[in-house]
Design an enzyme around this catalytic site. Sequence first.
Site, PDB file in Angstrom:
ATOM      1  N   CYS A  11      21.622   5.099  10.048  1.00  0.00           N
ATOM      2  CA  CYS A  11      21.829   6.540   9.838  1.00  0.00           C
ATOM      3  C   CYS A  11      21.206   7.288  11.007  1.00  0.00           C
ATOM      4  O   CYS A  11      20.962   6.694  12.065  1.00  0.00           O
ATOM      5  CB  CYS A  11      21.257   6.985   8.488  1.00  0.00           C
ATOM      6  SG  CYS A  11      19.467   6.772   8.320  1.00  0.00           S
ATOM      7  N   ASN A  14      16.797   7.104  10.050  1.00  0.00           N
ATOM      8  CA  ASN A  14      16.276   5.840   9.495  1.00  0.00           C
ATOM      9  C   ASN A  14      15.071   6.090   8.569  1.00  0.00           C
ATOM     10  O   ASN A  14      14.123   5.313   8.539  1.00  0.00           O
ATOM     11  CB  ASN A  14      15.912   4.836  10.600  1.00  0.00           C
ATOM     12  CG  ASN A  14      15.608   3.412  10.105  1.00  0.00           C
ATOM     13  OD1 ASN A  14      14.802   2.709  10.693  1.00  0.00           O
ATOM     14  ND2 ASN A  14      16.226   2.984   9.033  1.00  0.00           N
ATOM     15  N   CYS A  16      15.959   8.210   5.362  1.00  0.00           N
ATOM     16  CA  CYS A  16      16.554   8.549   4.056  1.00  0.00           C
ATOM     17  C   CYS A  16      17.625   7.554   3.634  1.00  0.00           C
ATOM     18  O   CYS A  16      17.453   6.798   2.676  1.00  0.00           O
ATOM     19  CB  CYS A  16      17.161   9.945   4.080  1.00  0.00           C
ATOM     20  SG  CYS A  16      15.962  11.272   4.335  1.00  0.00           S
ATOM     21  N   ARG A  17      18.761   7.562   4.332  1.00  0.00           N
ATOM     22  CA  ARG A  17      19.926   6.804   3.846  1.00  0.00           C
ATOM     23  C   ARG A  17      19.898   5.326   4.216  1.00  0.00           C
ATOM     24  O   ARG A  17      20.148   4.466   3.365  1.00  0.00           O
ATOM     25  CB  ARG A  17      21.219   7.443   4.376  1.00  0.00           C
ATOM     26  CG  ARG A  17      21.501   8.804   3.798  1.00  0.00           C
ATOM     27  CD  ARG A  17      22.560   9.532   4.593  1.00  0.00           C
ATOM     28  NE  ARG A  17      22.099   9.858   5.931  1.00  0.00           N
ATOM     29  CZ  ARG A  17      22.840  10.387   6.900  1.00  0.00           C
ATOM     30  NH1 ARG A  17      24.109  10.643   6.662  1.00  0.00           N
ATOM     31  NH2 ARG A  17      22.327  10.664   8.070  1.00  0.00           N
ATOM     32  N   SER A  18      19.629   5.009   5.487  1.00  0.00           N
ATOM     33  CA  SER A  18      19.740   3.590   5.863  1.00  0.00           C
ATOM     34  C   SER A  18      18.623   2.706   5.286  1.00  0.00           C
ATOM     35  O   SER A  18      18.909   1.561   4.908  1.00  0.00           O
ATOM     36  CB  SER A  18      19.890   3.407   7.380  1.00  0.00           C
ATOM     37  OG  SER A  18      18.773   3.871   8.090  1.00  0.00           O
ATOM     38  N   ASP A 128      24.166  13.540   4.304  1.00  0.00           N
ATOM     39  CA  ASP A 128      22.771  13.558   4.749  1.00  0.00           C
ATOM     40  C   ASP A 128      21.969  14.393   3.756  1.00  0.00           C
ATOM     41  O   ASP A 128      22.209  15.596   3.641  1.00  0.00           O
ATOM     42  CB  ASP A 128      22.737  14.171   6.149  1.00  0.00           C
ATOM     43  CG  ASP A 128      21.336  14.205   6.726  1.00  0.00           C
ATOM     44  OD1 ASP A 128      20.375  13.939   5.977  1.00  0.00           O
ATOM     45  OD2 ASP A 128      21.220  14.507   7.920  1.00  0.00           O
TER      46      ASP A 128
END
Length: 161
Positions: A11, A14, A16-18, A128
């Site tokens: 993301c 690196n 939150c999402r990934s 995001d």
Amino acid sequence: MTHPTRILFVCLGNICRSPLAEAVFRHKVRERGVEDQFEIDSAGTSGYHDGAPPDPRSSETARRRGVELAGQSRKLSAADLDRFEYVIAMDGENLREIRTLEAAAGGRARIHRLREWDPEASGADVPDPYYGGPSGFDDVHDIVDRSCEALLDRLLAERRA
Ligand code: 4NP
């Protein structure tokens, strides 16, 4: 195929999402007893948060669902595009950044967006959640969970083929 399939989730930050996708995928791999078949990591295209732990909002949402986030933010490198067989972007902007790096440096990775496997919204972005409210993290978790489930099915089928 005998060696582990190497998969990297990417993301922007690196945090939150990934890291969530990494932890959710790892959790599913453990549940299915196929840990020896995968190497799993995550990275960010930006390096903005280098060395930082996952965002507490992402960690807390995941913990309530029995998933532990781990690791420290790191920036995606050209070497990643050679080392990992699958590089999985969270959104179209991440995908463009990864493709730009690939154009400059090469690499053998197969590059995709995670939601290509989302049975409810094929091809869309993982939004995001960084600047949004906490419900964004629940939505992201749902998206990541069902997409990782389908992705794992696909990769296990590929390994058996
Ligand atoms: P991520 O979220 O890409 O899912 O880790 C973000 C984290 C940080 C920023 C943006 C998105 N930021 O602009 O600092």
